[in-house]
Motif scaffolding. Sequence first.
Motif, PDB file in Angstrom:
ATOM      1  N   LEU A  66       0.826  -1.208   0.000  1.00 37.92           N
ATOM      2  CA  LEU A  66       0.000   0.000   0.000  1.00 37.92           C
ATOM      3  C   LEU A  66       0.857   1.253   0.000  1.00 37.92           C
ATOM      4  CD1 LEU A  66      -2.804  -1.097   2.458  1.00 37.92           C
ATOM      5  CD2 LEU A  66      -3.074  -0.573   0.030  1.00 37.92           C
ATOM      6  N   ASN A  70       0.743   3.882  -2.957  1.00 37.20           N
ATOM      7  CA  ASN A  70       0.457   5.281  -2.634  1.00 37.20           C
ATOM      8  C   ASN A  70       1.498   6.192  -3.283  1.00 37.20           C
ATOM      9  OD1 ASN A  70      -0.823   7.465  -1.438  1.00 37.20           O
ATOM     10  ND2 ASN A  70       0.354   7.284   0.436  1.00 37.20           N
ATOM     11  N   CYS A  76      -5.030   5.816  -2.336  1.00 31.46           N
ATOM     12  CA  CYS A  76      -4.928   6.912  -1.378  1.00 31.46           C
ATOM     13  C   CYS A  76      -5.515   6.444  -0.052  1.00 31.46           C
ATOM     14  CB  CYS A  76      -5.633   8.166  -1.881  1.00 31.46           C
ATOM     15  SG  CYS A  76      -7.403   7.971  -2.108  1.00 31.46           S
ATOM     16  N   CYS A  77      -4.940   6.947   1.031  1.00 27.98           N
ATOM     17  CA  CYS A  77      -5.421   6.614   2.369  1.00 27.98           C
ATOM     18  C   CYS A  77      -6.569   7.560   2.710  1.00 27.98           C
ATOM     19  CB  CYS A  77      -4.291   6.747   3.385  1.00 27.98           C
ATOM     20  SG  CYS A  77      -4.797   6.309   5.042  1.00 27.98           S
ATOM     21  N   TYR A  88      -8.330   2.437   2.610  1.00 30.05           N
ATOM     22  CA  TYR A  88      -7.738   2.866   1.352  1.00 30.05           C
ATOM     23  C   TYR A  88      -8.751   2.729   0.227  1.00 30.05           C
ATOM     24  CZ  TYR A  88      -3.197   2.724   3.636  1.00 30.05           C
ATOM     25  OH  TYR A  88      -2.141   2.967   4.473  1.00 30.05           O
TER      26      TYR A  88
END
Length: 115
Positions: A66, A70, A76-77, A88
């Motif tokens: 992740l 990203n 994206c968080c 996410y």
Amino acid sequence: MLEMVDLKKPESFEQRAAIMNWNIFGRICGAKHLKSIVLAFGEKKLSQRTLERITKINVSHVNKGLKRLNELGIVCCLTPDIPRLKFYDLTTFGKNIARWLHDYEQENTNAALTL
């Protein structure tokens, strides 16, 4: 005899973007964990633990994947301020990559079946 090809850097934004997309697509296809993570999303928003359960990849590898996705602009968080449970989602670019991956997997499956 081999011809010499003029290998200039791409000049337009569209040319640079196309090369960048294929480079990112190639990186994800070459990394089993990254590909599994991207394909697991579909249209859902997922946590690290849910991704671990779906992909059967250890949560530490999911977290590393992740982080890498990203950095590439694929995910994206949604909860960056919460320290433990993060959710996410795929970015618009990530959804395009996921669609390409899905199509690529389908083409390879169909090609293998016809052989």
